[in-house]
Design a protein around this motif. Structure first.
Motif: not given
Length: 142
Positions: A15, A36, A41, A44, A95
């Motif tokens: 990320q 992603r 999550e 993020q 990620r």
């Protein structure tokens, strides 16, 4: 930012943050790919913010989210076409960088020996040897 070169056309990264985009552009990356899903999550960075940074820095933005552990053949096809058609070099992130590497590898074995693909992934720090059966299946799609 932890950029890992796969080959001359593609590098992958875990990320990235909004502030990393300017550095990626400075390093010469011309296309930025997010594999992603947004909001995968808590905490993020928002993909819209990273997209804005990519555009501000003259990079092409590609949002191609793929669910971790659930990569379809259609995802592999789309990734391969995107790499082929994109301005290079390309920086793809997710990620951890693994998802991007898997997408690349499953497409790459269609035109390159699996041993070469595994070696490139390993050199970038990704052990994807567990994908050998699926890579053999993809290799048949040459």
């Amino acid at each position: 930012m932890d950029i890992r070169k796969i080959d001359d056309t593609l590098s992958v990264a875990p990320q990235i943050a909004y502030a990393d985009v300017a550095e990626a552009a400075r390093l010469g990356f011309r296309t930025l790919v997010a594999n992603r899903p947004d909001k995968e999550e808590f905490g993020q960075p928002a993909m819209a913010d990273i997209e804005a940074a990519a555009r501000e820095n003259g990079m092409t933005w590609v949002y191609m989210p793929v669910e971790s552990g659930n990569i379809s053949d259609a995802d592999v096809d789309r990734f391969g076409t995107m790499i082929q058609d994109s301005d290079k070099p390309v920086l793809a992130f997710c990620r951890s960088g693994t998802r991007c590497t898997v997408l690349w590898a499953l497409n790459a074995v269609r035109t390159a020996p699996a041993s070469e693909v595994l070696s490139k992934a390993n050199n970038a720090g990704y052990d994807i040897s567990g994908l050998a059966p699926r890579m053999a299946q993809q290799a048949e799609k040459q």
